[in-house]
Write an enzyme that holds these catalytic residues in place. Structure first.
Site: not given
Ligand code: TYM
Length: 344
Positions: A205, A208, A121
């Site tokens: 994966k 969102k 991130k």
């Protein structure tokens, strides 16, 4: 961790959290919500919409509140029953933030620096990442341990964070010489829904944050959209193999078979027994049917809950009280163990 000092013998309690950061997808549903619904029948369960975690990336205030209601609506639509499990917003219970601070003084920088989610991130410029993003897994440990939770249903991507929670619990117990105080929370990861991959790339994966909406099935998608996404899902040119072993090295095929198994409540072997040797032309329509059949009732109920924000708020308010009632005595003990000043 194997070398633990914890001799915890308290009651079992299940805790898990979901971030209000946009639409939930099939991965969240199978990796988390389906397990919540199952566990509420056998355990005391506490499920939180973790809005404080969502703040670790910038959020527009109005959107954050709406998203918190949305996730609560998704819990309810999936079948989490507020009479059986506690459903609440993390920010409504101050114990999370308080325990996070105490754990900040127990956790080690080196432990957090190893967290792969932070590295992903924060990207290349980690000097510019917020301290909150770095501290994210410590808050997660506080979420779990404020309730002395013993079991945590999550997808596989949360495994490392759970290991850190165990390390923090262990370190606190050792540092304050209270070997039986915090439990070592066990992740509940297993099952075919533990790692649902992108429909466009079977090695990534389902997420969102993937820019392609075709990569995921959202709980808000209508039946036609779900079926279209399955039809467009990436595959390889081979037919499905005759054995589960034959799925190795074929990530897209493995993922689609896994999704079928998770939604049909069977094993990948069962799916292969039924569809082995058939091409995706035959398998995809069957999969689309299972996906639509599995998710349509959830989507319908989700929209009904969303149309009644007052009802959602009532569930969250009652849940916050129940959650506080569990966390408060734990926090009193924690303050006492640490030696913090107490009035009177
Ligand atoms: P979040 O909001 O990213 O995801 C919610 C849950 O969905 C699971 N999940 C998946 N499972 C299978 N396949 C996927 N592709 C997939 N994508 C997501 C996640 O593993 C998670 O169970 N850090 C947590 C939130 C959290 C939490 C906690 C969880 C905060 N405090 C305490 C447990 C206990 C997270 O990012 O979830």
């Amino acid at each position: 961790m194997t070398d633990t000092t914890s001799t915890y013998s308290g009651p079992e309690l299940v805790f898990s959290g979901v971030q209000p950061t946009g639409n939930l997808h099939l991965g969240n549903y199978l990796g988390a919500l389906v397990k919540f619904v199952r566990l509420q029948e056998t355990h005391n369960c506490v499920f939180s919409v973790v809005d404080l975690h969502a703040m670790t990336i910038p959020q527009e205030p109005g959107a954050l509140k709406a998203n918190t209601r949305q996730i609560a609506a998704a819990f309810l639509a999936a079948g989490v029953d507020p009479d059986k499990a506690v459903i609440f917003a993390q920010s409504a219970v101050p114990a999370h933030v308080e325990l996070c601070w105490y754990f900040n003084c127990v956790a080690r920088m080196g432990w957090l620096e190893r967290m792969t989610q932070f590295k992903e991130k924060a990207g290349k410029d980690k000097e510019r990442a917020s301290v909150g993003l770095f501290d994210y897994p410590v808050l997660q440990a506080a979420d779990i341990l404020a309730y002395k939770a013993t079991h945590v249903p999550v997808g596989e991507d949360q495994k490392q964070h759970l290991e850190l929670s165990r390390d923090i619990a262990d370190r606190f117990n050792r540092e304050y010489d209270v070997p039986d105080f915090f439990p070592q929370p066990e992740p509940l990861i297993q099952g075919p829904g533990a790692r649902i991959m992108s429909l466009k790339d079977g090695t990534k994966k389902m997420s969102k944050s993937d820019p392609s909406d075709l990569s995921r099935i959202n709980l808000t998608d209508d039946a036609d959209t779900m079926a279209r996404k399955i039809k467009k899902a990436k595959t390889d040119p081979e037919p499905l193999p005759d054995t589960v072993d034959g799925l190795k090295g074929r990530p897209e095929a493995e993922n689609l078979v896994g999704i079928y198994a998770a939604l049909a409540n069977c094993t990948s072997e069962d799916v292969i027994n039924q569809f082995g040797g058939q091409g995706f032309g035959a398998f995809k329509p069957a999969l689309a049917e299972v996906v639509v059949e599995g998710l349509s009732p959830v989507t319908k109920s989700f929209n009904e809950w969303l149309a009644d924000p007052t009802a959602i708020d009532a569930v969250l308010a009652a849940g916050a009280e129940k959650a506080s009632a569990i966390a408060q005595p734990v926090m009193e003990e924690v303050r006492d163990i640490i030696g913090l000043w107490k009035k009177g």
